[in-house]
Design a protein around this motif. Structure first.
Motif, PDB file in Angstrom:
ATOM      1  N   GLN A 264       0.240   5.656  21.070  1.00 44.42           N
ATOM      2  CA  GLN A 264       0.475   6.619  22.165  1.00 44.42           C
ATOM      3  C   GLN A 264       0.876   7.977  21.613  1.00 44.42           C
ATOM      4  OE1 GLN A 264       3.262   4.076  24.144  1.00 44.42           O
ATOM      5  NE2 GLN A 264       1.758   3.337  25.625  1.00 44.42           N
ATOM      6  N   GLU A 265       1.725   7.985  20.606  1.00 40.26           N
ATOM      7  CA  GLU A 265       2.177   9.269  20.052  1.00 40.26           C
ATOM      8  C   GLU A 265       1.082   9.960  19.234  1.00 40.26           C
ATOM      9  OE1 GLU A 265       4.921  11.155  20.433  1.00 40.26           O
ATOM     10  OE2 GLU A 265       5.539   9.830  22.059  1.00 40.26           O
ATOM     11  N   ALA A 266       0.045   9.205  18.876  1.00 36.18           N
ATOM     12  CA  ALA A 266      -1.102   9.819  18.184  1.00 36.18           C
ATOM     13  C   ALA A 266      -2.173  10.254  19.189  1.00 36.18           C
ATOM     14  CB  ALA A 266      -1.680   8.842  17.166  1.00 36.18           C
ATOM     15  N   GLY A 267      -1.839  10.207  20.479  1.00 38.70           N
ATOM     16  CA  GLY A 267      -2.769  10.693  21.500  1.00 38.70           C
ATOM     17  C   GLY A 267      -3.643   9.622  22.118  1.00 38.70           C
ATOM     18  N   GLY A 268      -3.365   8.367  21.834  1.00 34.78           N
ATOM     19  CA  GLY A 268      -4.195   7.284  22.351  1.00 34.78           C
ATOM     20  C   GLY A 268      -3.541   6.524  23.488  1.00 34.78           C
ATOM     21  N   ALA A 269      -4.232   5.494  23.930  1.00 36.78           N
ATOM     22  CA  ALA A 269      -3.740   4.654  25.021  1.00 36.78           C
ATOM     23  C   ALA A 269      -3.498   3.241  24.498  1.00 36.78           C
ATOM     24  CB  ALA A 269      -4.769   4.625  26.146  1.00 36.78           C
TER      25      ALA A 269
ATOM     26  N   ALA B 180       3.270  10.904  15.913  1.00 36.52           N
ATOM     27  CA  ALA B 180       3.196   9.783  14.962  1.00 36.52           C
ATOM     28  C   ALA B 180       2.811  10.340  13.603  1.00 36.52           C
ATOM     29  CB  ALA B 180       2.159   8.773  15.432  1.00 36.52           C
ATOM     30  N   HIS B 181       3.338   9.728  12.563  1.00 29.12           N
ATOM     31  CA  HIS B 181       3.119  10.234  11.208  1.00 29.12           C
ATOM     32  C   HIS B 181       2.827   9.096  10.238  1.00 29.12           C
ATOM     33  CE1 HIS B 181       5.409  13.458  13.187  1.00 29.12           C
ATOM     34  NE2 HIS B 181       4.778  14.275  12.349  1.00 29.12           N
ATOM     35  N   LEU B 182       2.084   9.423   9.187  1.00 30.42           N
ATOM     36  CA  LEU B 182       1.894   8.507   8.063  1.00 30.42           C
ATOM     37  C   LEU B 182       2.425   9.220   6.828  1.00 30.42           C
ATOM     38  CD1 LEU B 182       0.783   6.292   6.227  1.00 30.42           C
ATOM     39  CD2 LEU B 182      -1.504   7.249   6.519  1.00 30.42           C
ATOM     40  N   ASN B 183       3.478   8.660   6.249  1.00 33.68           N
ATOM     41  CA  ASN B 183       4.124   9.286   5.096  1.00 33.68           C
ATOM     42  C   ASN B 183       4.324  10.788   5.328  1.00 33.68           C
ATOM     43  OD1 ASN B 183       3.932   6.751   3.997  1.00 33.68           O
ATOM     44  ND2 ASN B 183       2.428   7.261   2.442  1.00 33.68           N
ATOM     45  N   GLY B 184       4.736  11.127   6.558  1.00 36.43           N
ATOM     46  CA  GLY B 184       5.048  12.528   6.861  1.00 36.43           C
ATOM     47  C   GLY B 184       3.893  13.331   7.431  1.00 36.43           C
ATOM     48  N   GLU B 185       2.647  12.843   7.324  1.00 31.27           N
ATOM     49  CA  GLU B 185       1.479  13.581   7.843  1.00 31.27           C
ATOM     50  C   GLU B 185       1.227  13.193   9.295  1.00 31.27           C
ATOM     51  OE1 GLU B 185      -1.068  15.617   6.151  1.00 31.27           O
ATOM     52  OE2 GLU B 185       0.629  15.847   4.766  1.00 31.27           O
ATOM     53  N   ARG B 186       1.019  14.187  10.155  1.00 32.62           N
ATOM     54  CA  ARG B 186       0.802  13.936  11.582  1.00 32.62           C
ATOM     55  C   ARG B 186      -0.491  13.141  11.815  1.00 32.62           C
ATOM     56  NH1 ARG B 186       3.339  16.609  16.346  1.00 32.62           N
ATOM     57  NH2 ARG B 186       2.471  15.336  18.009  1.00 32.62           N
ATOM     58  N   LEU B 187      -0.444  12.188  12.721  1.00 27.62           N
ATOM     59  CA  LEU B 187      -1.606  11.332  12.996  1.00 27.62           C
ATOM     60  C   LEU B 187      -2.260  11.684  14.322  1.00 27.62           C
ATOM     61  CD1 LEU B 187      -0.237   7.810  11.969  1.00 27.62           C
ATOM     62  CD2 LEU B 187      -1.628   9.393  10.615  1.00 27.62           C
ATOM     63  N   ARG B 188      -3.557  11.426  14.379  1.00 29.87           N
ATOM     64  CA  ARG B 188      -4.326  11.656  15.600  1.00 29.87           C
ATOM     65  C   ARG B 188      -5.376  10.545  15.683  1.00 29.87           C
ATOM     66  NH1 ARG B 188      -4.049  13.896  20.372  1.00 29.87           N
ATOM     67  NH2 ARG B 188      -6.056  13.435  21.267  1.00 29.87           N
TER      68      ARG B 188
ATOM     69  N   LEU C  91       0.821  -1.212   0.000  1.00 33.43           N
ATOM     70  CA  LEU C  91       0.000   0.000   0.000  1.00 33.43           C
ATOM     71  C   LEU C  91       0.859   1.267   0.000  1.00 33.43           C
ATOM     72  CD1 LEU C  91      -2.609  -1.314   2.583  1.00 33.43           C
ATOM     73  CD2 LEU C  91      -2.886  -1.160   0.109  1.00 33.43           C
ATOM     74  N   GLY C  92       2.161   1.097   0.103  1.00 35.68           N
ATOM     75  CA  GLY C  92       3.067   2.257   0.064  1.00 35.68           C
ATOM     76  C   GLY C  92       2.905   3.166   1.269  1.00 35.68           C
ATOM     77  N   GLU C  93       2.563   2.592   2.426  1.00 37.86           N
ATOM     78  CA  GLU C  93       2.327   3.420   3.609  1.00 37.86           C
ATOM     79  C   GLU C  93       3.391   3.152   4.682  1.00 37.86           C
ATOM     80  OE1 GLU C  93      -2.323   4.545   3.578  1.00 37.86           O
ATOM     81  OE2 GLU C  93      -1.878   2.638   4.540  1.00 37.86           O
ATOM     82  N   THR C  94       3.931   4.237   5.224  1.00 33.25           N
ATOM     83  CA  THR C  94       4.910   4.134   6.312  1.00 33.25           C
ATOM     84  C   THR C  94       4.382   4.894   7.518  1.00 33.25           C
ATOM     85  OG1 THR C  94       6.693   4.103   4.697  1.00 33.25           O
ATOM     86  CG2 THR C  94       7.304   4.520   6.982  1.00 33.25           C
ATOM     87  N   PHE C  95       4.024   4.165   8.548  1.00 28.10           N
ATOM     88  CA  PHE C  95       3.579   4.754   9.811  1.00 28.10           C
ATOM     89  C   PHE C  95       4.813   4.810  10.708  1.00 28.10           C
ATOM     90  CE2 PHE C  95       0.105   2.479   7.871  1.00 28.10           C
ATOM     91  CZ  PHE C  95      -0.991   3.314   8.030  1.00 28.10           C
ATOM     92  N   SER C  96       5.081   5.969  11.294  1.00 23.46           N
ATOM     93  CA  SER C  96       6.288   6.066  12.113  1.00 23.46           C
ATOM     94  C   SER C  96       6.034   6.944  13.327  1.00 23.46           C
ATOM     95  CB  SER C  96       7.438   6.644  11.279  1.00 23.46           C
ATOM     96  OG  SER C  96       7.150   7.981  10.930  1.00 23.46           O
ATOM     97  N   ALA C  97       6.805   6.684  14.365  1.00 23.07           N
ATOM     98  CA  ALA C  97       6.698   7.511  15.569  1.00 23.07           C
ATOM     99  C   ALA C  97       8.045   7.558  16.257  1.00 23.07           C
ATOM    100  CB  ALA C  97       5.658   6.929  16.532  1.00 23.07           C
ATOM    101  N   ALA C  98       8.318   8.683  16.894  1.00 25.00           N
ATOM    102  CA  ALA C  98       9.473   8.796  17.795  1.00 25.00           C
ATOM    103  C   ALA C  98       8.932   9.357  19.105  1.00 25.00           C
ATOM    104  CB  ALA C  98      10.533   9.710  17.207  1.00 25.00           C
TER     105      ALA C  98
END
Ligand code: IPD
Length: 264
Positions: free
Chosen positions: A226-231, A140-148, A128-135
């Motif tokens: 967690q980095e997207a604001g969840g538990a 947290a980001h998906l292909n550079g876009e911030r996630l929530r 799907l060409g998707e990279t979910f990443s967090a530090a």
């Protein structure tokens, strides 16, 4: 290296690993062995992808520890451990279903999930060409876009779950699904726990619950949530071998916990 630099290295390795998995899939998949049960398979590609990740880490992070689904653990000397599932969603992969992912996490402290602090995590979905990443503390980001993460709407929560490979546990898992369904709008069983957690982080799913995950299944995805604001929670309960993993908003996780654990 900072957490963001570790994340960027994990992204780079996950891209290369995902490309190898995809190439091997196109060439045809061979099942290498069954593991815990007949349904619990490992393909040649799982092994080859894990070897690629390990080789890259040996070259770029000598001294770090490693915990991989296919080759197990190796203690390091730096206090940092890489927790890797080379192909999460192996049954999907072997069956030609595109929902599988490379999951790479970097943790500090213990190599036991109860004692580690996750610094970075990547879930790479090559088809799907998707990279979910967090530090850690960097979002947290998906292909550079911030996630929530999302909150459930009035129709209820869009949830995902999974079932272990041991047929003896299916009845108990289905009973748990029955207890959770009253708060669900609908339920998905995607076949890749790492992807389920990434989708919770992205707000595509409201929540996730599953018993019996292994550390490499949730190491990266839990930090994404967690980095997207969840538990993300793995409640302990006396005598339970297959611990429950829960993800979503704090309120939803509380409700899922109550229902899922209501009768065992
Ligand atoms: C499995 C997948 C599946 C989940 C299982 C995991 P694997 O990982 O994440 O969705 O239900 O619990 O073991 O074996 O494909 O790496």
């Amino acid at each position: 290296m900072t957490a963001a630099e570790l994340r960027d290295l994990a992204i780079d390795i996950a891209h290369e690993a995902g490309a190898l998995a995809q190439r091997r899939r196109a060439e045809g998949v061979s099942i290498a062995a069954s593991k815990s049960t007949l349904a619990d398979i490992v393909t040649e590609a799982d092994r080859e992808v894990e070897a690629l990740i390990r080789t890259r880490l040996d070259a770029e992070r000598p001294g770090d520890g490693f915990l991989g689904e296919e080759t197990g653990g190796g203690e390091g000397s730096t206090g940092i451990t890489w927790v890797v599932d080379p192909i999460d969603g192996t049954v999907n992969y072997a069956s030609g279903i595109p929902l599988y992912a490379v999951s790479i996490a970097v943790v500090e402290g213990s190599s036991d999930p109860d004692g580690w602090t996750a610094l970075a995590g990547v879930v790479r979905s090559p088809v799907l060409g998707e990279t979910f990443s967090a530090a850690r503390n960097e979002g947290a980001h998906l292909n550079g876009e911030r996630l929530r993460i999302a909150e459930p709407g009035p129709a209820g929560a869009l949830l995902a779950t999974g079932f272990g490979y041991d047929p003896r546990t299916h009845a108990g898992d289905l009973a748990m699904v029955g207890r959770v369904m009253p708060i669900a709008r609908d339920l998905r069983r995607g076949g890749s726990a790492a992807t389920d957690l990434a989708y919770v982080a992205a707000g595509r799913l409201d929540g996730y619950f599953e018993r019996g995950l292994s550390p490499w299944d949730f190491a990266a995805g839990s930090l994404l949530v967690q980095e997207a604001g969840g538990a993300f929670l793995r409640p302990e309960s006396a005598g339970v071998v297959r611990r429950l993993s829960l993800a979503g908003s704090a309120d939803l996780v509380g409700e899922l916990r109550k229902r899922a654990l209501a009768e065992g």
